[in-house]
Design a protein around this motif. Structure first.
Motif, short mmCIF file in Angstrom:
data_model
loop_
_atom_site.label_atom_id
_atom_site.label_comp_id
_atom_site.label_asym_id
_atom_site.label_seq_id
_atom_site.Cartn_x
_atom_site.Cartn_y
_atom_site.Cartn_z
N ALA A 59 0.53 -1.33 -0.60
CA ALA A 59 0.21 0.30 -0.01
C ALA A 59 0.81 1.46 0.35
N LEU A 60 2.59 1.77 0.70
CA LEU A 60 2.89 2.21 0.54
C LEU A 60 3.13 2.50 -0.50
N LYS A 61 3.64 1.28 -0.77
CA LYS A 61 4.80 1.77 -2.49
C LYS A 61 3.85 2.17 -4.12
N ARG A 62 2.61 1.49 -3.61
CA ARG A 62 0.54 2.15 -4.59
C ARG A 62 0.79 3.79 -3.62
N PHE A 63 1.49 4.25 -3.22
CA PHE A 63 0.37 5.37 -2.09
C PHE A 63 1.59 6.44 -3.08
N VAL A 64 2.93 6.33 -2.85
CA VAL A 64 4.31 6.83 -3.61
C VAL A 64 3.92 7.45 -4.90
N SER A 65 3.46 5.65 -5.40
CA SER A 65 3.71 6.11 -6.75
C SER A 65 2.81 7.06 -7.32
N LEU A 66 1.31 7.17 -6.19
CA LEU A 66 0.18 8.52 -7.07
C LEU A 66 0.95 9.71 -6.66
N PRO A 67 0.00 10.14 -8.60
CA PRO A 67 0.18 12.30 -8.06
C PRO A 67 -0.93 12.31 -6.48
N LEU B 104 -7.59 7.49 -0.41
CA LEU B 104 -8.62 7.32 -0.10
C LEU B 104 -9.69 7.38 -1.97
N GLU B 105 -8.94 8.64 -2.68
CA GLU B 105 -9.57 8.56 -3.75
C GLU B 105 -9.02 7.86 -4.24
N ASP B 106 -8.36 7.81 -4.51
CA ASP B 106 -7.37 5.89 -5.42
C ASP B 106 -8.56 4.74 -4.68
N GLY B 107 -8.59 4.52 -3.83
CA GLY B 107 -10.25 3.53 -4.32
C GLY B 107 -9.28 2.30 -2.50
N MET B 108 -8.16 3.21 -1.80
CA MET B 108 -7.80 2.55 -0.71
C MET B 108 -8.16 2.41 0.50
N THR B 109 -7.76 1.72 1.84
CA THR B 109 -9.01 1.47 2.87
C THR B 109 -8.32 1.56 3.91
N ILE B 110 -8.73 3.16 4.37
CA ILE B 110 -7.93 3.91 5.43
C ILE B 110 -9.17 3.18 6.57
N LYS B 111 -8.33 2.34 7.60
CA LYS B 111 -9.48 2.24 8.74
C LYS B 111 -8.40 3.08 10.22
N CYS B 112 -9.10 3.25 11.58
CA CYS B 112 -8.83 4.58 12.51
C CYS B 112 -8.73 3.82 13.95
N VAL B 113 -7.74 3.27 14.85
CA VAL B 113 -7.69 2.70 15.64
C VAL B 113 -8.09 4.38 16.87
N GLN B 114 -8.72 4.37 18.08
CA GLN B 114 -8.95 4.78 18.55
C GLN B 114 -7.87 5.19 19.91
N THR B 115 -7.27 6.36 20.53
CA THR B 115 -6.63 6.74 21.13
C THR B 115 -6.84 7.99 21.95
N SER C 249 -3.83 14.19 -5.71
CA SER C 249 -5.52 14.16 -6.30
C SER C 249 -5.98 15.17 -5.57
N PRO C 250 -6.90 15.92 -6.36
CA PRO C 250 -7.46 17.09 -6.29
C PRO C 250 -7.85 17.61 -4.92
N LEU C 251 -8.64 16.37 -4.10
CA LEU C 251 -9.03 16.53 -2.65
C LEU C 251 -7.53 16.15 -1.99
N GLU C 252 -6.50 16.33 -2.46
CA GLU C 252 -4.98 16.47 -1.33
C GLU C 252 -5.08 17.98 -1.59
N LYS C 253 -5.04 18.31 -2.94
CA LYS C 253 -4.29 19.75 -2.86
C LYS C 253 -5.26 20.72 -2.52
N ILE C 254 -6.47 20.89 -2.54
CA ILE C 254 -7.55 21.56 -1.85
C ILE C 254 -7.32 21.67 -0.22
N GLU C 255 -7.38 20.85 0.04
CA GLU C 255 -7.16 20.28 1.93
C GLU C 255 -5.89 20.68 2.21
N LYS C 256 -4.75 20.43 1.29
CA LYS C 256 -3.18 20.00 1.85
C LYS C 256 -3.45 18.59 2.69
#
Length: 247
Positions: free
Chosen positions: A187-195, A211-222, A197-204
């Motif tokens: 997933a890391l290899k795939r992520f760094v190969s991507l340009p 997420l825009e590429d369809g990858m699954t991000i899950k969260c733990v609570q801390t 994305s539009p949402l990334e650019k606008i929100e920084k």
């Protein structure tokens, strides 16, 4: 051999606070506090990734495992990929080099989520908050989660928006995103190969690229920890926090 490597990006040339990872907190460089928290997580190999010979020298003085990476890396994520791309560990945890109060159990939770949930490409952490000052602060990134703790979106804005005030939603819990990530190696290899994305650019926010590429991000609570070091004022706050918890 452990199946997990912890990588700590430690760029000297920070825009807002150059050299912040070497700033002294309670007599130690900030990066040393981060490294020692990672050691206490006891997950396996740890590597500090930096573009600075000064950071290398400082890390060697306290016995940290450190690697020089290219000054051309555009982000901490690019830096940790350069440092870990030839490693054999299938799981990579990215712990920010300016988080001296990172909790070892948070690092462990990230690793366990990756190991136990095969649907998870990327793991990260969130904290519950009802503090309006935080929720409306664009530097406090909000996460919107599904019932299975899958991230639906991240934003600097107040999301979700309360359309109507009511007793039911008065104390609605928002999720404050924490900047720690765990990746499957692929997933890391795939992520760094991507340009970018539009949402990334606008929100920084680079996690939106995933997420825009369809990858699954899950969260733990801390639980809330002490301040990250982004500015000299943060360092002063960190010193006060250190005194509060250590006396």
């Amino acid at each position: 051999m452990s199946n997990t490597i912890i990588a700590i990006p430690a760029r000297f040339g920070s825009t807002r606070f150059p050299g912040k990872v070497l700033a002294k907190l309670a007599g130690k460089p900030v990066i040393q506090h981060v490294y020692e928290a990672c050691v206490r997580a006891n997950l396996g190999r740890i590597v500090i990734a930096t573009e600075s010979t000064e950071v290398v020298s400082a890390c060697m003085q306290f016995g940290g495992n450190v690697m020089m990476t290219s000054s051309a890396c555009q982000s901490g994520t690019d830096r940790i990929y350069e440092a870990t791309q030839y490693g054999e560990e299938p799981f990579i945890i990215n712990v920010q080099g300016d988080e001296p109060f990172i909790k070892p159990d948070t690092i462990v939770k990230i690793a366990e989520l990756l190991q136990n949930d095969k649907s998870c490409d990327i793991a990260t952490a969130v904290m519950a908050t009802t503090d309006d000052a935080k929720i409306d602060n664009p530097n406090c990134v909000k996460a919107v989660l599904a019932s299975d703790q899958r991230a639906l979106y991240f934003s600097r804005a107040r999301v979700p928006f309360k359309r109507e005030p009511s007793e039911e939603n008065k104390n609605f819990v928002y999720w404050h995103h924490c900047g720690i990530y765990g990746y499957r190696h692929a997933a890391l290899k795939r992520f760094v190969s991507l340009p970018q994305s539009p949402l990334e650019k606008i929100e920084k926010l680079e996690q939106l690229r995933a997420l825009e590429d369809g990858m699954t991000i899950k969260c733990v609570q801390t639980e809330p920890a002490g301040p990250a070091i982004d500015t000299p004022e943060d360092l002063q706050r960190a010193e006060r926090y250190w005194q509060e918890i250590h006396g």
